[in-house]
Design an enzyme around this catalytic site. Structure first.
Site, PDB file in Angstrom:
ATOM      1  CB  SER A 155     -17.168  24.353   2.366  1.00 46.81           C
ATOM      2  OG  SER A 155     -17.323  24.300   3.749  1.00 46.81           O
ATOM      3  CG  LEU A 156     -19.074  18.584   4.127  1.00 46.42           C
ATOM      4  CD1 LEU A 156     -18.016  17.960   5.016  1.00 46.42           C
ATOM      5  CD2 LEU A 156     -20.451  18.533   4.783  1.00 46.42           C
TER       6      LEU A 156
END
Length: 614
Positions: free
Chosen positions: A323-324
Protein backbone atom coordinates in the site's frame (compact mmCIF):
# COMPACT_ATOMS: atom_id res chain seq x y z
CA UNK A 1 10.28 -40.22 34.20
CA UNK A 2 12.14 -40.84 31.03
CA UNK A 3 14.95 -42.99 32.37
CA UNK A 4 14.80 -46.52 33.74
CA UNK A 5 17.63 -46.52 36.32
CA UNK A 6 18.78 -49.23 38.65
CA UNK A 7 19.62 -48.67 42.30
CA UNK A 8 22.75 -46.68 43.08
CA UNK A 9 22.88 -45.39 39.48
CA UNK A 10 22.30 -41.72 38.80
CA UNK A 11 22.81 -39.68 35.65
CA UNK A 12 22.05 -35.95 35.55
CA UNK A 13 19.21 -34.98 33.25
CA UNK A 14 20.01 -32.95 30.14
CA UNK A 15 18.00 -29.71 30.32
CA UNK A 16 15.94 -28.27 27.48
CA UNK A 17 15.54 -24.51 27.18
CA UNK A 18 12.14 -22.82 26.85
CA UNK A 19 10.98 -19.27 26.25
CA UNK A 20 7.73 -17.59 27.24
CA UNK A 21 5.41 -16.32 24.51
CA UNK A 22 2.00 -14.66 24.62
CA UNK A 23 -0.32 -16.60 22.30
CA UNK A 24 -4.10 -16.08 22.05
CA UNK A 25 -4.35 -14.19 25.35
CA UNK A 26 -2.32 -16.86 27.12
CA UNK A 27 1.30 -17.04 28.25
CA UNK A 28 2.89 -20.26 27.07
CA UNK A 29 6.28 -21.89 27.50
CA UNK A 30 7.63 -22.98 24.12
CA UNK A 31 10.74 -25.10 23.50
CA UNK A 32 13.73 -23.93 21.51
CA UNK A 33 14.76 -26.05 18.54
CA UNK A 34 17.20 -28.84 19.23
CA UNK A 35 19.93 -26.88 17.44
CA UNK A 36 19.35 -23.76 19.58
CA UNK A 37 19.03 -25.91 22.71
CA UNK A 38 22.45 -27.45 22.11
CA UNK A 39 23.94 -23.97 21.65
CA UNK A 40 22.33 -22.76 24.87
CA UNK A 41 23.49 -25.78 26.88
CA UNK A 42 27.03 -25.45 25.56
CA UNK A 43 27.13 -21.72 26.37
CA UNK A 44 25.69 -22.40 29.83
CA UNK A 45 28.26 -25.10 30.57
CA UNK A 46 31.12 -22.87 29.43
CA UNK A 47 29.87 -19.65 31.02
CA UNK A 48 32.00 -17.80 33.52
CA UNK A 49 30.67 -16.60 36.88
CA UNK A 50 29.52 -12.99 36.66
CA UNK A 51 29.91 -12.78 32.88
CA UNK A 52 26.90 -12.48 30.61
CA UNK A 53 26.65 -14.95 27.76
CA UNK A 54 24.60 -13.89 24.71
CA UNK A 55 23.42 -16.62 22.34
CA UNK A 56 21.74 -15.90 19.01
CA UNK A 57 18.68 -18.13 18.47
CA UNK A 58 15.69 -18.51 16.11
CA UNK A 59 17.71 -17.91 12.93
CA UNK A 60 19.47 -15.03 14.72
CA UNK A 61 16.18 -13.13 15.14
CA UNK A 62 16.49 -13.27 18.93
CA UNK A 63 19.30 -13.12 21.48
CA UNK A 64 19.19 -15.06 24.75
CA UNK A 65 20.95 -13.51 27.73
CA UNK A 66 21.75 -16.61 29.79
CA UNK A 67 22.54 -14.91 33.08
CA UNK A 68 19.47 -12.69 33.02
CA UNK A 69 17.32 -15.48 31.57
CA UNK A 70 15.66 -13.23 28.99
CA UNK A 71 15.07 -13.45 25.24
CA UNK A 72 15.04 -10.23 23.26
CA UNK A 73 14.41 -9.41 19.60
CA UNK A 74 17.44 -8.43 17.56
CA UNK A 75 15.85 -6.48 14.71
CA UNK A 76 12.58 -5.04 15.98
CA UNK A 77 10.97 -3.56 19.10
CA UNK A 78 9.44 -6.25 21.27
CA UNK A 79 9.07 -6.77 25.01
CA UNK A 80 11.75 -9.15 26.28
CA UNK A 81 10.41 -12.46 27.53
CA UNK A 82 11.61 -14.95 30.13
CA UNK A 83 13.80 -17.94 29.37
CA UNK A 84 13.80 -21.16 31.38
CA UNK A 85 16.25 -24.04 31.71
CA UNK A 86 13.77 -26.85 32.17
CA UNK A 87 14.34 -30.34 33.61
CA UNK A 88 11.06 -31.21 35.39
CA UNK A 89 7.49 -30.83 34.10
CA UNK A 90 3.95 -31.11 35.46
CA UNK A 91 0.48 -31.48 33.94
CA UNK A 92 -3.04 -31.32 35.29
CA UNK A 93 -6.04 -33.13 33.84
CA UNK A 94 -7.19 -29.95 32.08
CA UNK A 95 -3.77 -28.91 30.80
CA UNK A 96 -3.18 -29.58 27.08
CA UNK A 97 0.50 -30.36 27.62
CA UNK A 98 3.18 -30.54 30.26
CA UNK A 99 4.48 -27.29 31.74
CA UNK A 100 8.07 -26.77 32.90
CA UNK A 101 8.63 -26.13 36.60
CA UNK A 102 10.54 -23.01 37.66
CA UNK A 103 14.25 -23.70 37.86
CA UNK A 104 14.37 -23.46 41.68
CA UNK A 105 11.69 -26.15 42.06
CA UNK A 106 13.36 -28.32 39.42
CA UNK A 107 16.63 -28.13 41.36
CA UNK A 108 14.89 -29.34 44.56
CA UNK A 109 13.21 -32.17 42.67
CA UNK A 110 16.43 -33.22 40.97
CA UNK A 111 18.29 -33.27 44.28
CA UNK A 112 15.57 -35.42 45.86
CA UNK A 113 15.57 -37.71 42.83
CA UNK A 114 19.33 -38.15 43.05
CA UNK A 115 19.14 -39.04 46.75
CA UNK A 116 16.29 -41.48 46.20
CA UNK A 117 18.17 -43.11 43.31
CA UNK A 118 21.47 -43.47 45.14
CA UNK A 119 19.79 -44.71 48.34
CA UNK A 120 17.15 -46.76 46.53
CA UNK A 121 14.55 -45.25 48.87
CA UNK A 122 11.38 -44.06 47.13
CA UNK A 123 8.06 -42.49 48.16
CA UNK A 124 10.30 -39.54 48.89
CA UNK A 125 8.40 -36.30 49.65
CA UNK A 126 9.46 -32.84 48.54
CA UNK A 127 7.55 -30.07 50.30
CA UNK A 128 7.37 -26.43 49.19
CA UNK A 129 6.56 -23.23 51.15
CA UNK A 130 3.21 -22.99 49.37
CA UNK A 131 2.08 -26.21 51.02
CA UNK A 132 2.31 -28.18 47.79
CA UNK A 133 3.96 -31.57 47.87
CA UNK A 134 5.65 -33.71 45.23
CA UNK A 135 5.93 -37.41 46.01
CA UNK A 136 8.58 -39.41 44.13
CA UNK A 137 6.88 -42.84 44.08
CA UNK A 138 9.51 -44.68 42.02
CA UNK A 139 12.06 -43.92 39.28
CA UNK A 140 9.27 -43.68 36.71
CA UNK A 141 6.40 -42.08 38.65
CA UNK A 142 5.86 -38.91 40.67
CA UNK A 143 2.77 -36.94 41.70
CA UNK A 144 2.27 -33.29 42.59
CA UNK A 145 -0.35 -32.68 45.32
CA UNK A 146 -2.02 -29.35 45.91
CA UNK A 147 -2.00 -27.94 49.48
CA UNK A 148 -3.78 -30.07 52.12
CA UNK A 149 -3.20 -30.69 55.81
CA UNK A 150 -1.89 -34.13 54.94
CA UNK A 151 -1.69 -36.33 51.90
CA UNK A 152 -3.92 -38.87 53.66
CA UNK A 153 -6.80 -36.33 53.67
CA UNK A 154 -7.39 -36.85 49.95
CA UNK A 155 -10.28 -39.05 48.94
CA UNK A 156 -10.63 -40.82 45.60
CA UNK A 157 -13.18 -38.33 44.22
CA UNK A 158 -10.83 -35.36 44.69
CA UNK A 159 -7.59 -37.02 43.74
CA UNK A 160 -7.73 -36.43 39.99
CA UNK A 161 -8.88 -32.83 40.39
CA UNK A 162 -6.15 -31.88 42.83
CA UNK A 163 -3.06 -33.67 41.58
CA UNK A 164 -0.60 -33.16 38.78
CA UNK A 165 1.33 -35.71 36.80
CA UNK A 166 5.07 -35.10 37.03
CA UNK A 167 7.80 -36.01 34.53
CA UNK A 168 11.56 -35.74 34.57
CA UNK A 169 13.06 -34.64 31.27
CA UNK A 170 11.37 -33.45 28.11
CA UNK A 171 10.76 -36.90 26.62
CA UNK A 172 7.10 -37.98 26.51
CA UNK A 173 5.88 -34.53 27.49
CA UNK A 174 4.08 -33.96 24.18
CA UNK A 175 6.32 -31.20 22.84
CA UNK A 176 7.29 -31.27 19.18
CA UNK A 177 10.89 -30.17 19.13
CA UNK A 178 11.99 -28.86 15.73
CA UNK A 179 15.42 -30.01 14.74
CA UNK A 180 16.55 -26.59 13.55
CA UNK A 181 19.79 -25.94 11.77
CA UNK A 182 21.80 -23.01 10.43
CA UNK A 183 20.81 -22.21 6.86
CA UNK A 184 22.61 -20.12 4.31
CA UNK A 185 20.73 -16.92 3.61
CA UNK A 186 20.50 -16.48 -0.14
CA UNK A 187 18.61 -13.18 -0.26
CA UNK A 188 17.52 -10.46 2.16
CA UNK A 189 14.11 -8.82 1.82
CA UNK A 190 12.89 -5.80 3.79
CA UNK A 191 9.10 -5.45 4.06
CA UNK A 192 7.52 -2.01 4.63
CA UNK A 193 3.91 -1.64 5.80
CA UNK A 194 1.27 0.83 4.67
CA UNK A 195 -1.09 3.05 6.64
CA UNK A 196 -2.04 2.36 10.24
CA UNK A 197 -0.36 0.41 13.05
CA UNK A 198 -1.63 -2.97 11.83
CA UNK A 199 -1.28 -4.74 8.52
CA UNK A 200 -4.13 -7.18 8.02
CA UNK A 201 -7.75 -7.96 8.79
CA UNK A 202 -6.68 -9.77 11.96
CA UNK A 203 -5.10 -6.58 13.33
CA UNK A 204 -1.62 -8.08 13.29
CA UNK A 205 1.43 -5.88 13.50
CA UNK A 206 4.05 -5.68 10.75
CA UNK A 207 6.27 -7.96 12.86
CA UNK A 208 3.64 -10.70 13.08
CA UNK A 209 2.72 -10.40 9.41
CA UNK A 210 6.34 -10.65 8.26
CA UNK A 211 6.95 -13.59 10.60
CA UNK A 212 3.98 -15.33 8.99
CA UNK A 213 5.14 -14.44 5.48
CA UNK A 214 8.60 -15.80 6.28
CA UNK A 215 7.09 -19.10 7.40
CA UNK A 216 4.98 -19.34 4.22
CA UNK A 217 8.05 -18.65 2.07
CA UNK A 218 10.14 -21.22 3.92
CA UNK A 219 7.49 -23.90 3.40
CA UNK A 220 7.31 -23.04 -0.30
CA UNK A 221 11.06 -23.40 -0.66
CA UNK A 222 10.77 -26.87 0.89
CA UNK A 223 8.08 -27.95 -1.58
CA UNK A 224 9.18 -26.12 -4.74
CA UNK A 225 12.95 -26.34 -4.37
CA UNK A 226 13.35 -29.85 -3.01
CA UNK A 227 15.96 -30.87 -5.58
CA UNK A 228 18.01 -27.68 -5.19
CA UNK A 229 17.86 -27.98 -1.38
CA UNK A 230 18.88 -31.62 -1.49
CA UNK A 231 21.91 -30.65 -3.55
CA UNK A 232 22.75 -27.78 -1.18
CA UNK A 233 22.27 -25.14 -3.86
CA UNK A 234 19.94 -22.95 -1.82
CA UNK A 235 19.24 -22.08 1.78
CA UNK A 236 16.48 -19.61 2.57
CA UNK A 237 15.27 -16.08 1.97
CA UNK A 238 15.27 -13.77 4.99
CA UNK A 239 12.37 -11.35 5.46
CA UNK A 240 12.65 -8.48 7.97
CA UNK A 241 9.96 -5.92 8.94
CA UNK A 242 10.38 -2.15 8.66
CA UNK A 243 8.15 -0.15 11.00
CA UNK A 244 7.68 3.57 10.33
CA UNK A 245 4.23 4.13 11.85
CA UNK A 246 5.22 4.08 15.52
CA UNK A 247 8.16 6.51 15.18
CA UNK A 248 5.94 8.88 13.20
CA UNK A 249 3.19 8.90 15.80
CA UNK A 250 5.70 9.23 18.62
CA UNK A 251 6.18 12.86 17.56
CA UNK A 252 3.20 13.92 19.69
CA UNK A 253 1.01 14.89 16.75
CA UNK A 254 -1.65 12.38 17.83
CA UNK A 255 -2.41 14.43 20.95
CA UNK A 256 -3.04 17.52 18.84
CA UNK A 257 -5.24 15.57 16.41
CA UNK A 258 -7.20 14.19 19.38
CA UNK A 259 -7.91 17.69 20.70
CA UNK A 260 -9.39 18.87 17.40
CA UNK A 261 -11.36 15.69 16.65
CA UNK A 262 -15.14 16.00 16.94
CA UNK A 263 -16.81 13.74 19.55
CA UNK A 264 -19.46 12.34 17.20
CA UNK A 265 -19.18 8.99 15.37
CA UNK A 266 -16.25 8.19 17.63
CA UNK A 267 -15.34 4.81 16.15
CA UNK A 268 -15.18 6.13 12.60
CA UNK A 269 -13.15 9.18 13.60
CA UNK A 270 -10.76 7.02 15.64
CA UNK A 271 -10.37 4.73 12.65
CA UNK A 272 -9.61 7.69 10.38
CA UNK A 273 -7.12 9.22 12.85
CA UNK A 274 -5.17 6.00 13.31
CA UNK A 275 -5.11 4.84 9.69
CA UNK A 276 -6.19 7.24 6.96
CA UNK A 277 -4.34 10.07 8.67
CA UNK A 278 -1.06 8.60 7.44
CA UNK A 279 -2.07 9.53 3.90
CA UNK A 280 -2.37 13.18 4.90
CA UNK A 281 0.94 12.98 6.76
CA UNK A 282 2.66 11.79 3.60
CA UNK A 283 1.18 14.73 1.69
CA UNK A 284 2.60 17.16 4.26
CA UNK A 285 6.16 18.43 3.64
CA UNK A 286 7.04 18.26 7.34
CA UNK A 287 5.71 14.79 8.09
CA UNK A 288 6.59 13.44 4.68
CA UNK A 289 10.19 14.24 5.48
CA UNK A 290 9.86 12.41 8.80
CA UNK A 291 8.39 9.34 7.09
CA UNK A 292 11.07 9.22 4.39
CA UNK A 293 13.87 9.75 6.91
CA UNK A 294 12.41 7.11 9.23
CA UNK A 295 12.09 4.48 6.52
CA UNK A 296 15.55 5.14 5.08
CA UNK A 297 17.19 5.24 8.50
CA UNK A 298 15.50 2.00 9.53
CA UNK A 299 16.47 0.30 6.27
CA UNK A 300 20.09 1.34 6.72
CA UNK A 301 20.10 0.30 10.38
CA UNK A 302 18.59 -3.10 9.68
CA UNK A 303 20.93 -3.70 6.75
CA UNK A 304 23.98 -2.86 8.85
CA UNK A 305 22.75 -4.97 11.77
CA UNK A 306 21.99 -7.91 9.50
CA UNK A 307 25.44 -7.78 7.91
CA UNK A 308 27.08 -7.68 11.35
CA UNK A 309 25.11 -10.76 12.43
CA UNK A 310 25.73 -12.54 9.13
CA UNK A 311 29.25 -11.50 8.09
CA UNK A 312 29.40 -14.23 5.43
CA UNK A 313 26.26 -13.03 3.61
CA UNK A 314 26.95 -12.66 -0.11
CA UNK A 315 23.40 -12.34 -1.46
CA UNK A 316 21.45 -9.37 -2.75
CA UNK A 317 18.75 -7.27 -1.09
CA UNK A 318 15.20 -6.56 -2.25
CA UNK A 319 12.37 -4.41 -0.94
CA UNK A 320 8.66 -5.13 -0.50
CA UNK A 321 6.16 -2.37 0.15
CA UNK A 322 2.47 -2.76 0.89
CA UNK A 323 0.00 0.00 0.00
CA UNK A 324 1.45 3.38 1.02
CA UNK A 325 4.69 1.60 1.96
CA UNK A 326 5.25 0.80 -1.72
CA UNK A 327 4.86 4.47 -2.66
CA UNK A 328 7.35 5.48 0.03
CA UNK A 329 9.89 3.01 -1.32
CA UNK A 330 9.24 4.04 -4.93
CA UNK A 331 9.82 7.69 -4.04
CA UNK A 332 13.03 6.83 -2.21
CA UNK A 333 14.35 4.72 -5.07
CA UNK A 334 13.36 7.29 -7.69
CA UNK A 335 15.62 9.75 -5.89
CA UNK A 336 18.64 7.57 -5.20
CA UNK A 337 21.90 8.79 -6.68
CA UNK A 338 24.41 6.38 -8.20
CA UNK A 339 27.74 6.68 -6.46
CA UNK A 340 26.41 8.07 -3.17
CA UNK A 341 24.52 5.25 -1.49
CA UNK A 342 25.44 6.18 2.08
CA UNK A 343 23.12 7.08 4.97
CA UNK A 344 25.16 10.18 5.79
CA UNK A 345 24.71 11.89 2.45
CA UNK A 346 25.13 15.67 2.88
CA UNK A 347 21.96 17.75 2.85
CA UNK A 348 23.13 19.59 -0.25
CA UNK A 349 23.09 16.34 -2.18
CA UNK A 350 19.53 15.70 -1.08
CA UNK A 351 18.43 19.10 -2.31
CA UNK A 352 20.19 18.50 -5.62
CA UNK A 353 18.22 15.31 -6.12
CA UNK A 354 15.01 17.27 -5.79
CA UNK A 355 16.26 19.85 -8.24
CA UNK A 356 17.05 17.18 -10.80
CA UNK A 357 13.41 16.15 -10.84
CA UNK A 358 11.99 19.66 -11.04
CA UNK A 359 10.36 20.22 -14.47
CA UNK A 360 10.98 23.19 -16.70
CA UNK A 361 8.45 24.57 -19.26
CA UNK A 362 8.64 23.17 -22.79
CA UNK A 363 6.71 24.02 -25.93
CA UNK A 364 4.65 20.82 -25.91
CA UNK A 365 4.29 20.18 -22.20
CA UNK A 366 6.98 19.61 -19.58
CA UNK A 367 9.82 17.13 -19.46
CA UNK A 368 11.54 16.06 -16.26
CA UNK A 369 14.96 14.90 -17.36
CA UNK A 370 16.97 12.83 -14.94
CA UNK A 371 20.59 13.89 -15.09
CA UNK A 372 23.53 12.41 -13.29
CA UNK A 373 25.52 13.93 -10.43
CA UNK A 374 28.38 11.73 -11.52
CA UNK A 375 31.18 13.14 -13.65
CA UNK A 376 31.14 9.94 -15.66
CA UNK A 377 30.01 10.85 -19.17
CA UNK A 378 28.46 7.45 -19.86
CA UNK A 379 26.42 7.63 -16.67
CA UNK A 380 25.29 11.13 -17.52
CA UNK A 381 24.25 10.09 -21.02
CA UNK A 382 22.36 7.15 -19.58
CA UNK A 383 20.45 9.36 -17.18
CA UNK A 384 19.51 11.80 -19.90
CA UNK A 385 17.75 8.95 -21.69
CA UNK A 386 15.58 8.28 -18.62
CA UNK A 387 12.80 10.80 -19.01
CA UNK A 388 9.47 11.20 -17.30
CA UNK A 389 6.93 12.91 -19.57
CA UNK A 390 4.39 14.92 -17.60
CA UNK A 391 1.55 17.25 -18.46
CA UNK A 392 1.78 21.04 -18.57
CA UNK A 393 2.28 22.10 -14.97
CA UNK A 394 4.04 25.44 -14.79
CA UNK A 395 5.44 25.17 -11.27
CA UNK A 396 9.18 25.40 -10.79
CA UNK A 397 8.96 24.09 -7.19
CA UNK A 398 6.89 21.04 -8.06
CA UNK A 399 8.68 17.83 -7.11
CA UNK A 400 7.68 14.66 -8.93
CA UNK A 401 9.06 12.54 -6.10
CA UNK A 402 6.24 13.21 -3.64
CA UNK A 403 4.42 16.17 -5.12
CA UNK A 404 5.89 18.40 -2.40
CA UNK A 405 8.56 21.07 -2.33
CA UNK A 406 11.73 21.01 -0.22
CA UNK A 407 11.91 17.28 0.37
CA UNK A 408 15.43 16.00 1.02
CA UNK A 409 15.67 12.41 -0.11
CA UNK A 410 17.89 10.29 2.15
CA UNK A 411 20.26 7.84 0.50
CA UNK A 412 20.29 4.11 1.19
CA UNK A 413 23.55 2.39 2.15
CA UNK A 414 22.85 -0.43 -0.30
CA UNK A 415 21.46 -0.87 -3.81
CA UNK A 416 18.32 -3.03 -3.86
CA UNK A 417 17.98 -5.72 -6.48
CA UNK A 418 14.19 -5.55 -6.85
CA UNK A 419 11.17 -3.65 -5.56
CA UNK A 420 7.91 -5.56 -5.08
CA UNK A 421 4.81 -3.37 -4.67
CA UNK A 422 1.79 -5.11 -3.11
CA UNK A 423 -1.65 -3.53 -3.45
CA UNK A 424 0.05 -0.35 -4.53
CA UNK A 425 -1.41 3.11 -5.32
CA UNK A 426 1.82 4.21 -7.05
CA UNK A 427 0.15 4.59 -10.45
CA UNK A 428 -2.63 6.77 -9.05
CA UNK A 429 -0.26 9.00 -7.05
CA UNK A 430 2.04 9.53 -10.02
CA UNK A 431 -0.95 10.54 -12.14
CA UNK A 432 -2.31 12.93 -9.51
CA UNK A 433 1.13 14.52 -9.25
CA UNK A 434 0.95 15.40 -12.92
CA UNK A 435 2.68 12.48 -14.59
CA UNK A 436 0.95 11.20 -17.73
CA UNK A 437 3.61 8.97 -19.25
CA UNK A 438 6.69 7.09 -18.04
CA UNK A 439 9.35 6.95 -20.72
CA UNK A 440 10.00 3.31 -21.71
CA UNK A 441 13.73 3.87 -21.20
CA UNK A 442 13.28 4.93 -17.57
CA UNK A 443 14.50 2.68 -14.76
CA UNK A 444 15.08 3.27 -11.07
CA UNK A 445 18.66 4.56 -10.66
CA UNK A 446 19.89 1.91 -8.21
CA UNK A 447 17.24 -0.82 -8.50
CA UNK A 448 16.96 -2.92 -11.66
CA UNK A 449 13.69 -4.74 -10.98
CA UNK A 450 10.14 -3.54 -10.23
CA UNK A 451 7.00 -5.68 -9.80
CA UNK A 452 3.49 -4.35 -9.26
CA UNK A 453 1.43 -7.17 -7.67
CA UNK A 454 -2.23 -6.78 -6.85
CA UNK A 455 -5.51 -8.57 -6.18
CA UNK A 456 -8.19 -7.86 -8.82
CA UNK A 457 -10.63 -6.60 -6.14
CA UNK A 458 -8.13 -4.43 -4.27
CA UNK A 459 -9.63 -0.90 -4.23
CA UNK A 460 -6.25 0.70 -3.51
CA UNK A 461 -4.25 -0.96 -6.27
CA UNK A 462 -3.49 0.64 -9.65
CA UNK A 463 -1.58 -0.53 -12.70
CA UNK A 464 1.76 0.80 -13.93
CA UNK A 465 2.20 -0.53 -17.47
CA UNK A 466 -0.55 1.68 -19.05
CA UNK A 467 1.58 4.69 -18.01
CA UNK A 468 4.43 3.29 -20.08
CA UNK A 469 2.54 1.90 -23.09
CA UNK A 470 -0.41 4.29 -23.03
CA UNK A 471 -1.48 3.49 -26.60
CA UNK A 472 -1.63 -0.27 -26.03
CA UNK A 473 -3.91 -2.30 -23.78
CA UNK A 474 -1.55 -4.94 -22.36
CA UNK A 475 -3.35 -7.18 -19.83
CA UNK A 476 -1.49 -7.92 -16.59
CA UNK A 477 0.25 -11.23 -16.02
CA UNK A 478 -2.04 -13.71 -14.30
CA UNK A 479 -0.20 -15.27 -11.36
CA UNK A 480 -0.70 -19.05 -11.40
CA UNK A 481 -2.28 -20.57 -8.34
CA UNK A 482 0.17 -22.52 -6.22
CA UNK A 483 -1.37 -25.96 -6.75
CA UNK A 484 -4.03 -25.75 -9.46
CA UNK A 485 -5.98 -23.33 -11.61
CA UNK A 486 -8.87 -21.64 -9.87
CA UNK A 487 -12.36 -22.22 -11.25
CA UNK A 488 -15.42 -20.05 -10.91
CA UNK A 489 -18.31 -21.04 -8.75
CA UNK A 490 -20.90 -23.22 -10.44
CA UNK A 491 -24.16 -24.15 -8.77
CA UNK A 492 -25.13 -23.33 -5.22
CA UNK A 493 -23.00 -22.49 -2.21
CA UNK A 494 -21.35 -25.41 -0.46
CA UNK A 495 -21.21 -25.66 3.31
CA UNK A 496 -17.53 -24.76 3.18
CA UNK A 497 -18.18 -21.60 1.17
CA UNK A 498 -20.97 -20.58 3.51
CA UNK A 499 -18.64 -21.04 6.45
CA UNK A 500 -15.94 -18.94 4.76
CA UNK A 501 -18.43 -16.20 3.92
CA UNK A 502 -19.55 -16.12 7.53
CA UNK A 503 -15.92 -15.70 8.60
CA UNK A 504 -15.40 -12.83 6.16
CA UNK A 505 -18.54 -11.08 7.37
CA UNK A 506 -17.32 -11.46 10.93
CA UNK A 507 -13.93 -9.99 9.96
CA UNK A 508 -15.67 -7.10 8.23
CA UNK A 509 -17.79 -6.41 11.30
CA UNK A 510 -14.73 -6.51 13.56
CA UNK A 511 -12.86 -4.27 11.13
CA UNK A 512 -15.38 -1.44 11.35
CA UNK A 513 -16.47 -1.91 14.97
CA UNK A 514 -13.07 -2.33 16.59
CA UNK A 515 -11.70 0.73 18.38
CA UNK A 516 -7.87 0.69 18.28
CA UNK A 517 -7.24 3.84 20.33
CA UNK A 518 -4.12 3.55 22.41
CA UNK A 519 -3.36 0.07 21.11
CA UNK A 520 -0.73 -1.33 18.77
CA UNK A 521 -3.35 -3.70 17.40
CA UNK A 522 -5.01 -1.12 15.23
CA UNK A 523 -6.31 -1.53 11.75
CA UNK A 524 -4.74 -1.36 8.34
CA UNK A 525 -7.24 0.31 6.07
CA UNK A 526 -7.64 0.99 2.43
CA UNK A 527 -7.00 4.42 1.04
CA UNK A 528 -9.75 6.61 -0.35
CA UNK A 529 -9.30 5.43 -3.90
CA UNK A 530 -11.13 3.22 -6.31
CA UNK A 531 -9.39 0.83 -8.68
CA UNK A 532 -10.68 -0.08 -12.10
CA UNK A 533 -12.32 -3.47 -12.16
CA UNK A 534 -9.70 -5.95 -13.30
CA UNK A 535 -10.88 -9.54 -13.40
CA UNK A 536 -8.38 -12.37 -13.55
CA UNK A 537 -10.04 -13.75 -16.67
CA UNK A 538 -9.04 -10.69 -18.70
CA UNK A 539 -5.42 -11.03 -17.67
CA UNK A 540 -2.67 -12.55 -19.71
CA UNK A 541 -2.20 -16.10 -18.53
CA UNK A 542 1.56 -16.19 -18.91
CA UNK A 543 4.21 -18.20 -17.09
CA UNK A 544 4.85 -16.67 -13.70
CA UNK A 545 8.22 -15.31 -14.67
CA UNK A 546 6.56 -12.96 -17.15
CA UNK A 547 9.34 -13.28 -19.72
CA UNK A 548 7.02 -13.32 -22.74
CA UNK A 549 7.99 -10.52 -25.09
CA UNK A 550 6.20 -8.75 -27.90
CA UNK A 551 5.00 -5.38 -26.71
CA UNK A 552 7.78 -4.09 -24.48
CA UNK A 553 6.63 -2.84 -21.06
CA UNK A 554 9.71 -0.62 -20.83
CA UNK A 555 12.89 -0.78 -18.79
CA UNK A 556 11.39 -0.18 -15.35
CA UNK A 557 11.69 -3.95 -14.87
CA UNK A 558 14.52 -4.64 -17.36
CA UNK A 559 12.13 -5.07 -20.26
CA UNK A 560 10.11 -7.66 -18.35
CA UNK A 561 6.49 -7.48 -17.32
CA UNK A 562 5.58 -5.21 -14.42
CA UNK A 563 1.88 -5.72 -13.58
CA UNK A 564 0.97 -9.06 -11.98
CA UNK A 565 -2.55 -9.94 -10.81
CA UNK A 566 -3.58 -12.62 -8.33
CA UNK A 567 -6.40 -14.96 -9.26
CA UNK A 568 -9.83 -14.18 -7.91
CA UNK A 569 -11.34 -17.09 -5.98
CA UNK A 570 -14.76 -18.54 -6.66
CA UNK A 571 -16.02 -17.26 -3.34
CA UNK A 572 -14.79 -13.73 -4.05
CA UNK A 573 -16.72 -13.64 -7.31
CA UNK A 574 -19.99 -13.90 -5.38
CA UNK A 575 -19.81 -10.34 -4.12
CA UNK A 576 -16.87 -8.15 -5.07
CA UNK A 577 -17.66 -5.37 -2.61
CA UNK A 578 -17.83 -7.78 0.31
CA UNK A 579 -14.23 -8.87 -0.27
CA UNK A 580 -12.76 -5.49 -1.21
CA UNK A 581 -11.13 -4.72 2.15
CA UNK A 582 -9.89 -8.26 2.61
CA UNK A 583 -8.42 -8.16 -0.90
CA UNK A 584 -6.25 -5.19 0.02
CA UNK A 585 -4.94 -7.02 3.08
CA UNK A 586 -4.56 -10.51 1.60
CA UNK A 587 -0.93 -10.37 0.52
CA UNK A 588 0.65 -11.24 3.87
CA UNK A 589 -0.93 -14.72 3.84
CA UNK A 590 -0.88 -15.25 0.07
CA UNK A 591 1.14 -18.28 -0.98
CA UNK A 592 0.79 -17.18 -4.60
CA UNK A 593 2.40 -13.82 -3.79
CA UNK A 594 5.21 -15.43 -1.81
CA UNK A 595 5.87 -17.93 -4.59
CA UNK A 596 6.14 -15.15 -7.18
CA UNK A 597 8.71 -13.36 -5.02
CA UNK A 598 10.70 -16.55 -4.57
CA UNK A 599 10.63 -17.34 -8.29
CA UNK A 600 11.99 -13.93 -9.23
CA UNK A 601 14.54 -13.92 -6.42
CA UNK A 602 15.97 -17.35 -7.18
CA UNK A 603 15.90 -16.87 -10.94
CA UNK A 604 18.51 -14.16 -10.39
CA UNK A 605 20.78 -16.99 -9.22
CA UNK A 606 19.77 -19.38 -11.97
CA UNK A 607 17.56 -21.52 -9.71
CA UNK A 608 14.24 -22.49 -11.28
CA UNK A 609 11.47 -23.45 -8.86
CA UNK A 610 9.57 -26.65 -9.51
CA UNK A 611 6.09 -26.34 -11.02
CA UNK A 612 3.57 -28.30 -8.92
CA UNK A 613 0.44 -26.86 -10.52
CA UNK A 614 -0.13 -29.70 -12.95
Amino acid sequence: MDQGLTAATYEPIRPHWFYRKHVDDEDLWLPFSQYDNNKLNSAFDESTEGQEEVVATDDAHYDVLLRERIRRAAYWEEEPTAVLRATWFYKGDMDPHYIPYPESISEHLELAYMEATLQDQWRKTVEFPTGEVVVLLNPMLATHWLPRTAVEDWDSSEMHRNTYSVKRGIENTGYEIPEGEPETIDHLVFMVHGIGPACDIRFRSIISCVNGFRTVARDLVETHCSAARAEGQIGRVEFLPVDWHNPLHATGVDKVIHRITLPSIERLRTFANETLLDLFFYSSPAYCQIILDTVATELNRLHGLFCSRHPDFQGEVSLVGHSLGSLILFDLLTNQVIGLGHPNTPEDSGRQVGAILAPSPQSSGLKATLSSLSSDGNQQSKFHRMRLMISSVDNESFNIGVGQAYIRYPQLSFNPCMLFALGSPIGMFLTVRGLRHIDPDYSLPTCKGFYNIYHPLDPVAYRIEPLIQHNTCLPPVLIPHITAKRTHLKGGLTTDLKHKMTSVLLYAWQYFSYTPSGSRHGRHSTQDASAPKQQAESSTALPQSGRTYGISPGMLNRGRRIDYVLQQTAMESINEYLFAIQSHLCYWDSEDTALLLLREIYEESGIVLEDLSS
